[in-house]
Design a protein around this motif. Structure first.
Motif, mmCIF file in Angstrom:
data_model
loop_
_atom_site.group_PDB
_atom_site.id
_atom_site.type_symbol
_atom_site.label_atom_id
_atom_site.label_comp_id
_atom_site.label_asym_id
_atom_site.label_seq_id
_atom_site.Cartn_x
_atom_site.Cartn_y
_atom_site.Cartn_z
ATOM 1 N N GLY A 38 -3.483 -0.255 -4.679
ATOM 2 C CA GLY A 38 -3.305 -1.657 -5.233
ATOM 3 C C GLY A 38 -1.905 -1.995 -4.888
ATOM 4 N N VAL A 39 -1.833 -3.159 -4.391
ATOM 5 C CA VAL A 39 -0.492 -3.744 -3.725
ATOM 6 C C VAL A 39 -0.160 -4.544 -4.793
ATOM 7 C CG1 VAL A 39 0.798 -4.915 -2.066
ATOM 8 C CG2 VAL A 39 -1.094 -3.221 -1.503
ATOM 9 N N ALA A 40 1.062 -4.336 -5.389
ATOM 10 C CA ALA A 40 1.635 -5.424 -6.397
ATOM 11 C C ALA A 40 2.189 -6.624 -5.459
ATOM 12 C CB ALA A 40 3.063 -4.835 -7.050
ATOM 13 N N TYR A 41 1.262 -7.893 -5.650
ATOM 14 C CA TYR A 41 1.240 -8.860 -4.512
ATOM 15 C C TYR A 41 1.718 -10.100 -5.170
ATOM 16 C CZ TYR A 41 -0.517 -12.362 -1.372
ATOM 17 O OH TYR A 41 -0.868 -13.588 -0.811
ATOM 18 N N GLU A 130 -7.488 2.626 -13.336
ATOM 19 C CA GLU A 130 -8.690 3.178 -13.899
ATOM 20 C C GLU A 130 -9.877 2.327 -13.625
ATOM 21 O OE1 GLU A 130 -11.192 5.914 -17.231
ATOM 22 O OE2 GLU A 130 -9.058 5.205 -17.575
ATOM 23 N N ASP A 131 -9.809 1.092 -13.950
ATOM 24 C CA ASP A 131 -11.218 0.251 -13.933
ATOM 25 C C ASP A 131 -11.233 -0.161 -12.185
ATOM 26 O OD1 ASP A 131 -11.413 -0.089 -16.272
ATOM 27 O OD2 ASP A 131 -10.375 -1.942 -16.686
ATOM 28 N N LEU A 132 -10.175 -0.017 -11.508
ATOM 29 C CA LEU A 132 -10.137 -0.371 -9.999
ATOM 30 C C LEU A 132 -10.392 0.952 -9.165
ATOM 31 C CD1 LEU A 132 -7.775 -3.312 -9.917
ATOM 32 C CD2 LEU A 132 -10.366 -3.643 -9.987
ATOM 33 N N SER A 133 -10.278 1.906 -9.747
ATOM 34 C CA SER A 133 -10.451 3.272 -8.854
ATOM 35 C C SER A 133 -9.171 3.549 -8.160
ATOM 36 C CB SER A 133 -11.610 3.521 -8.379
ATOM 37 O OG SER A 133 -12.829 3.477 -9.202
ATOM 38 N N LEU A 134 -7.970 3.222 -8.619
ATOM 39 C CA LEU A 134 -6.763 3.286 -7.864
ATOM 40 C C LEU A 134 -6.138 4.788 -7.844
ATOM 41 C CD1 LEU A 134 -5.002 -0.172 -8.592
ATOM 42 C CD2 LEU A 134 -6.573 0.166 -6.717
ATOM 43 N N ASP A 135 -5.728 5.138 -6.692
ATOM 44 C CA ASP A 135 -5.004 6.289 -6.723
ATOM 45 C C ASP A 135 -3.584 6.335 -6.534
ATOM 46 O OD1 ASP A 135 -5.868 6.158 -4.085
ATOM 47 O OD2 ASP A 135 -5.172 8.217 -3.837
ATOM 48 N N ALA A 136 -3.118 5.020 -6.198
ATOM 49 C CA ALA A 136 -1.905 4.669 -5.891
ATOM 50 C C ALA A 136 -1.423 3.197 -5.857
ATOM 51 C CB ALA A 136 -1.109 5.266 -4.427
ATOM 52 N N TYR A 139 4.671 -1.384 -3.891
ATOM 53 C CA TYR A 139 5.109 -2.734 -3.787
ATOM 54 C C TYR A 139 6.080 -2.780 -2.697
ATOM 55 C CZ TYR A 139 9.865 -1.850 -5.879
ATOM 56 O OH TYR A 139 11.303 -1.764 -6.137
ATOM 57 N N GLY A 140 6.432 -4.279 -2.620
ATOM 58 C CA GLY A 140 7.108 -4.472 -1.217
ATOM 59 C C GLY A 140 8.615 -4.501 -0.957
ATOM 60 N N GLU A 141 9.377 -3.523 -1.540
ATOM 61 C CA GLU A 141 10.723 -3.344 -1.676
ATOM 62 C C GLU A 141 10.972 -2.865 -0.133
ATOM 63 O OE1 GLU A 141 13.843 -1.065 -4.122
ATOM 64 O OE2 GLU A 141 12.838 0.461 -2.628
ATOM 65 N N ASN A 142 11.912 -3.816 0.573
ATOM 66 C CA ASN A 142 12.321 -3.276 1.925
ATOM 67 C C ASN A 142 13.635 -2.405 1.825
ATOM 68 O OD1 ASN A 142 14.643 -5.253 2.535
ATOM 69 N ND2 ASN A 142 13.051 -6.668 1.947
ATOM 70 N N ALA A 143 13.883 -2.200 3.048
ATOM 71 C CA ALA A 143 15.100 -1.149 3.227
ATOM 72 C C ALA A 143 16.530 -1.772 2.992
ATOM 73 C CB ALA A 143 15.285 -0.844 4.578
ATOM 74 N N ASP A 144 16.566 -3.015 3.025
ATOM 75 C CA ASP A 144 17.762 -3.830 2.633
ATOM 76 C C ASP A 144 17.911 -4.037 1.069
ATOM 77 O OD1 ASP A 144 18.776 -4.506 5.166
ATOM 78 O OD2 ASP A 144 17.607 -6.045 5.330
ATOM 79 N N ARG A 159 9.958 5.072 -12.331
ATOM 80 C CA ARG A 159 9.526 5.571 -13.429
ATOM 81 C C ARG A 159 7.903 5.607 -13.353
ATOM 82 N NH1 ARG A 159 13.083 3.930 -18.667
ATOM 83 N NH2 ARG A 159 15.185 4.076 -17.654
ATOM 84 N N HIS A 160 7.478 4.763 -12.658
ATOM 85 C CA HIS A 160 6.012 4.420 -12.615
ATOM 86 C C HIS A 160 5.587 5.225 -11.338
ATOM 87 C CE1 HIS A 160 4.997 2.103 -16.199
ATOM 88 N NE2 HIS A 160 6.254 1.572 -16.145
ATOM 89 N N ARG A 161 6.416 5.690 -10.643
ATOM 90 C CA ARG A 161 5.640 6.258 -9.228
ATOM 91 C C ARG A 161 5.054 5.521 -8.429
ATOM 92 N NH1 ARG A 161 3.598 11.986 -11.645
ATOM 93 N NH2 ARG A 161 5.636 12.686 -12.810
ATOM 94 N N VAL A 162 5.725 4.209 -8.451
ATOM 95 C CA VAL A 162 5.070 3.356 -7.437
ATOM 96 C C VAL A 162 5.705 3.464 -6.201
ATOM 97 C CG1 VAL A 162 4.967 0.930 -6.820
ATOM 98 C CG2 VAL A 162 5.032 1.416 -9.313
ATOM 99 N N LEU A 163 4.788 3.442 -4.962
ATOM 100 C CA LEU A 163 5.152 3.724 -3.493
ATOM 101 C C LEU A 163 6.060 2.503 -3.070
ATOM 102 C CD1 LEU A 163 1.697 5.036 -2.259
ATOM 103 C CD2 LEU A 163 3.509 6.203 -3.167
#
Length: 292
Positions: A38-41, A130-136, A139-144, A159-163
């Motif tokens: 799931g991508v926080a979009y 859980e409803d969407l069966s996401l395992d990860a 979100y779009g943080e960039n290097a800057d 804290r939420h272990r977001v990639l």
């Protein structure tokens, strides 16, 4: 945007330039262990690029956008997000967040963004994952952005272990935009659009009424043809920020009078123009700098 079938471990990006292909492949590597993402979009360039690449890497059935809606999101930005997702052919799940119910968010300290992002990722992890069966979730943080001090929301992501595949790959804002151009995204040159609450000075309460005032006033400037704007909310005073090259447009009586009349109608008594032009993160940086 073509989405090739995932038929090997190495995802090909043959339609991209050499430089952007390397960045795209780095993002693919970062997502190599993900089964369903799931991508926080939001429709901004960072999250749009991340969603586009995720769909290419994982396929449309394994990557989807998660679009949060609340009073802090301008309706104009919501429509852009929907349009870009349609361009990508990506599935997007829209859901409500209620950061305005959190006292810490309403109090509008320098850490306001933490509570906003914490609300976002809490709803995703407790309601959607859980409803969407996401395992990860990513979100779009960039290097800057990863290097900036005025990004307390990053702590909520941690804290939420977001990639954060873009930052992990060392992809800067300029390189994100290069990717957006090569991917043919309509938002490749879209100015940054922080949430409406960022227009309210820290320490002054965030309310739905103030957010509506800001949104209405900025829509006025958009309708008048300004390429970008911030309308800072100082009680009865609206302080307008536009790009320096466009400040001179207010010398035109028609533009000035239309802006003045419409912004006053949104609830401000006084309307001013900031001669410093656009200032990203101005309120938060003032506090951080003072404490350094």
């Amino acid at each position: 945007v073509p989405v090739p079938a995932l038929d090997s471990e190495a995802v090909r990006f043959d339609d991209l330039s050499t430089a952007t292909r390397a960045d795209a492949e780095a993002v693919a590597d970062a997502l190599s262990d993900v089964k369903r993402l799931g991508v926080a979009y939001s429709g901004g360039v960072d999250s749009a690029v991340l969603l586009a690449l995720s769909v290419r890497v994982l396929g449309r059935d394994r990557a989807l956008g998660l679009l949060a809606d609340s009073p802090s999101l301008a309706r104009h930005e919501l429509q852009i997000a929907r349009s870009v997702a349609a361009q990508l052919g990506a599935d997007v799940v829209e859901f409500a967040t209620h950061e305005g119910d959190r006292p810490q968010y309403r109090a509008n300290g320098a850490d306001r963004c933490f509570y906003c992002k914490d609300e976002l990722f809490t709803v995703i992890s407790e309601t959607l994952a859980e409803d969407l069966s996401l395992d990860a979730v990513a979100y779009g943080e960039n290097a800057d952005d990863a290097k900036r001090l005025d990004r307390p929301g990053a702590e909520a992501a941690t804290r939420h272990r977001v990639l954060r595949p873009l930052a992990q790959a060392g992809i800067t804002k300029a390189r994100v935009r290069a990717l957006a151009h090569d991917l043919g995204l309509s938002v490749a040159d879209k100015p940054a659009a922080p949430c409406l609450a960022s227009r309210i000075p820290h320490g002054e309460q965030v309310t739905p009424e103030k957010l509506r005032q800001v949104e209405t006033a900025e829509q006025v400037l958009r309708d008048l043809g300004f390429s970008d704007s911030r309308v800072r909310h100082h009680g009865k005073i609206a302080r307008i920020e536009v790009p320096l090259a466009e400040i001179g447009r207010f010398a035109d009586d028609t533009v000035r009078e239309q802006a003045l009349r419409a912004i006053r109608a949104s609830g401000f008594a006084y309307v001013t123009i900031d001669l410093a032009g656009m200032q990203s993160g101005a309120f938060t940086m003032q506090i951080i700098t003072r404490h350094d």
